[in-house]
Write a protein that holds these residues in place. Structure first.
Motif, PDB file in Angstrom:
ATOM      1  N   PHE A 203       0.419  -1.105  -0.151  1.00  0.00           N
ATOM      2  CA  PHE A 203       0.206   0.239   0.097  1.00  0.00           C
ATOM      3  C   PHE A 203       0.635   1.279  -0.032  1.00  0.00           C
ATOM      4  O   PHE A 203       1.835   1.306   1.111  1.00  0.00           O
ATOM      5  N   PHE A 204       1.218   2.348  -0.894  1.00  0.00           N
ATOM      6  CA  PHE A 204       1.880   3.117  -1.320  1.00  0.00           C
ATOM      7  C   PHE A 204       0.933   4.248  -0.740  1.00  0.00           C
ATOM      8  O   PHE A 204      -0.190   5.202  -0.942  1.00  0.00           O
ATOM      9  N   VAL A 205       1.497   4.980  -0.292  1.00  0.00           N
ATOM     10  CA  VAL A 205       0.887   6.479   0.969  1.00  0.00           C
ATOM     11  C   VAL A 205       2.555   7.640   0.595  1.00  0.00           C
ATOM     12  O   VAL A 205       3.438   7.423   0.967  1.00  0.00           O
ATOM     13  N   ARG A 206       1.416   8.709   0.970  1.00  0.00           N
ATOM     14  CA  ARG A 206       2.517   9.454   1.319  1.00  0.00           C
ATOM     15  C   ARG A 206       3.211   9.785   2.628  1.00  0.00           C
ATOM     16  O   ARG A 206       2.467   9.463   3.206  1.00  0.00           O
ATOM     17  N   PRO A 207       4.857   9.891   2.505  1.00  0.00           N
ATOM     18  CA  PRO A 207       5.226   9.840   4.114  1.00  0.00           C
ATOM     19  C   PRO A 207       4.567  10.077   5.300  1.00  0.00           C
ATOM     20  O   PRO A 207       5.015   9.521   6.327  1.00  0.00           O
ATOM     21  N   GLY A 273       8.959   1.971   4.547  1.00  0.00           N
ATOM     22  CA  GLY A 273       9.185   3.093   4.107  1.00  0.00           C
ATOM     23  C   GLY A 273       9.306   3.240   2.823  1.00  0.00           C
ATOM     24  O   GLY A 273       8.918   2.479   2.474  1.00  0.00           O
ATOM     25  N   ASP A 274      10.182   3.679   2.056  1.00  0.00           N
ATOM     26  CA  ASP A 274      10.558   3.988   1.006  1.00  0.00           C
ATOM     27  C   ASP A 274      12.106   3.174   1.009  1.00  0.00           C
ATOM     28  O   ASP A 274      12.251   3.318  -0.497  1.00  0.00           O
ATOM     29  N   ILE A 299       7.982  12.985  -4.690  1.00  0.00           N
ATOM     30  CA  ILE A 299       7.417  11.820  -3.982  1.00  0.00           C
ATOM     31  C   ILE A 299       8.011  10.411  -3.714  1.00  0.00           C
ATOM     32  O   ILE A 299       7.612   9.235  -4.706  1.00  0.00           O
ATOM     33  N   VAL A 300       8.724   9.724  -3.267  1.00  0.00           N
ATOM     34  CA  VAL A 300       9.147   8.570  -3.416  1.00  0.00           C
ATOM     35  C   VAL A 300       7.923   8.172  -1.826  1.00  0.00           C
ATOM     36  O   VAL A 300       8.453   8.226  -1.017  1.00  0.00           O
ATOM     37  N   PRO A 301       7.141   7.021  -2.588  1.00  0.00           N
ATOM     38  CA  PRO A 301       5.921   6.912  -1.830  1.00  0.00           C
ATOM     39  C   PRO A 301       5.986   5.914  -0.108  1.00  0.00           C
ATOM     40  O   PRO A 301       7.346   5.365  -0.157  1.00  0.00           O
TER      41      PRO A 301
END
Ligand code: ATP
Length: 457
Positions: A203-207, A273-274, A299-301
């Motif tokens: 699941f990819f999210v904003r940090p 994390g990333d 961004i790196v999600p």
């Protein structure tokens, strides 16, 4: 929280039931079996398919922030350099100098062989990935690995998915597939296999939202097991300490289940994390940066990963569903499986093998099996047949008796409550459909009646 109740199930009973009734067999058994490999039999394959279907429905079908994937098992070997598996996916092993058994260091106390008490060698590292070769020449240049997890297929397809689906953060990729690990410690039935199936979400999210999504997924996944009927007191959360955290993880919780051999991991949920996108960008030379069109940011999600095992889920469900009670004055063994998971939903049982009864029963059977996994059984007494269905977790038995020939009515008998209802054949399919969907039948269909097994109806 409620304390776990004493278990009626132990591993021996469960293994024996699974083998006797065709859930799970040792792999290639006629050759003596293959250690930690298992074959799912006629009922096991249904159970496993139902588990995967339930997961896919909740995770992909019912969400608009998730898409599915089916990546290949063989991946470019650089994948495993980037992921850290080539370097780090190793268990330290020691070998007994007398009996030559090998042990994972984590599994032994002291410095003697747990089996014979012999002296142990110095530890050496052993990579858990299975190695094979692509093409006809067995040389270093053609080495590939059987994937030890499905996760990497999602990371390397991140860009493909973003570009082809126009998904925007936050969103996830879900995958179910085989994974392979040359496990050192084996045993405990299907808990630890060398070939197994995973159900994973990346699941990819904003940090800055990672913590919030991590907490969300822990609750969500825990709730899924409870919804499928696993008792809450047999589940617990275990937070990884700094020492326990994998190299890629910032935070990790295990959902543990109380298996017959004790508490053990059923599913792991990690905030990665990333790490993955940074590593794959570095090794592939491709930019895996996400561009947010609204905020004009690159961004790196961060990735939240709920990683579940089909086999461990099957084992937990079987253990939790196993029960022994008394029905009609007789001891019975039953699997109280959720209707979505039961391998067979309905059994059609004619009271005798008289020709006119059998032909009506076969008609009913032919109609029902178009809608549900249905079994027909006319061998032995009706009581024995009910017990056979109880033992494989069939929620509903439909009995056809002599009166059925006259009044075109049949009896549905429920596994858990032993309630029996009599209703017109014309109402049977819709009634079963409603019951399988979990609807309580407060209102009987026209002409129906209700009583309990063992009482006169
Ligand atoms: P363990 O410490 O028990 O070996 P793990 O922490 O290595 O497990 P993960 O790498 O987190 O396991 O894998 C995610 C999920 O995949 C696990 O929660 C489990 O359900 C399943 N799984 C992992 N290894 C196996 C195996 N050998 N057999 C069956 N299922 C497995």
């Amino acid at each position: 929280m409620t304390k776990p109740a004493p278990r009626k199930v132990d591993m021996e009973k469960l293994v024996s039931l699974c083998r006797r009734r065709g859930f799970i067999f040792p792999s290639s058994e006629i050759y003596g079996g293959l250690s930690s490999c298992w074959d799912y039999g006629p009922l096991g394959v249904e159970l496993k398919k139902n588990i995967k279907q339930a997961w896919w429905k909740t995770i992909v079908q019912e969400r608009d922030d998730m898409v599915g994937l089916d990546a290949s098992i063989l991946m470019h070997p650089q994948t495993w350099e980037a992921s850290g598996h080539l370097e780090g996916f190793k268990d330290p092993l020691v070998e007994c100098k007398s009996c030559h058994l090998r042990w994972r260091i984590d599994d032994i106390k002291g410095n003697k062989c747990p089996s014979c008490g012999g002296e142990l060698t110095e530890p050496h590292l052993f990579n858990l990935m299975f190695k094979t070769f692509i093409g006809p020449i067995e040389e270093e240049a053609s080495v590939v690995y059987l994937r030890p997890e499905t996760a990497q297929g999602m990371f390397v397809n991140f860009e493909n998915v973003v570009n082809s689906t126009r998904k925007r953060l936050p969103f996830g990729i879900a995958q179910i597939g085989k994974a392979f690990r040359n496990e050192v410690t084996t045993g405990n039935f299907i808990f630890r296999c060398r070939e197994f199936e995973q159900m994973e979400i990346e699941f990819f999210v904003r940090p800055e939202t990672a913590k919030q999504w991590f907490d969300y997924w822990v609750e969500e996944r825990l709730g899924w097991y409870v919804k499928l009927g696993i008792k809450r007191e047999n589940l617990r959360l275990h937070q990884h300490t700094k020492e326990e955290l994998a190299h890629y993880a910032r935070e990790c919780y295990d959902i543990d289940y109380l298996y017959p051999m004790g508490w053990a991991e059923l599913e792991g949920i990690a905030n990665r994390g990333d790490f993955d996108l940074v590593q794959h960008a570095k090794f592939s030379g491709k930019s895996l940066v996400y561009y947010d069109e609204e905020t004009k940011e690159h961004i790196v999600p961060y990735i939240i990963e709920p990683s579940a095992g089909v086999d461990r889920t099957a084992l937990a469900l079987l253990c939790d569903a196993y029960d022994e009670d008394i029905a009609d004055g007789e001891k019975r063994v039953l699997l109280r499986l959720h209707t979505d998971l039961a391998p067979i939903k309905v059994a059609v049982l004619p009271l005798s093998r008289r020709e006119n009864l059998v032909s009506l029963a076969k008609e009913v059977y032919a109609d029902l099996r178009r809608h549900f996994m249905t079994q027909y059984d006319d061998a032995q007494s009706i009581g024995r047949r009910y017990r056979r269905q109880d033992e494989i977790g069939t929620p509903f038995c439909v009995t056809i008796d002599f009166q059925s020939l006259e009044d075109k009515q049949v009896t549905i008998r429920e596994r858990d409550t032993l309630n029996q209802i009599r209703l017109p054949i014309a109402e049977l399919k819709n009634t079963l459909q409603a019951k399988l969907a979990g609807e309580e039948l407060f209102v009987l269909p026209p002409g129906g009646s209700i009583w309990k097994e063992g009482e006169n109806g």
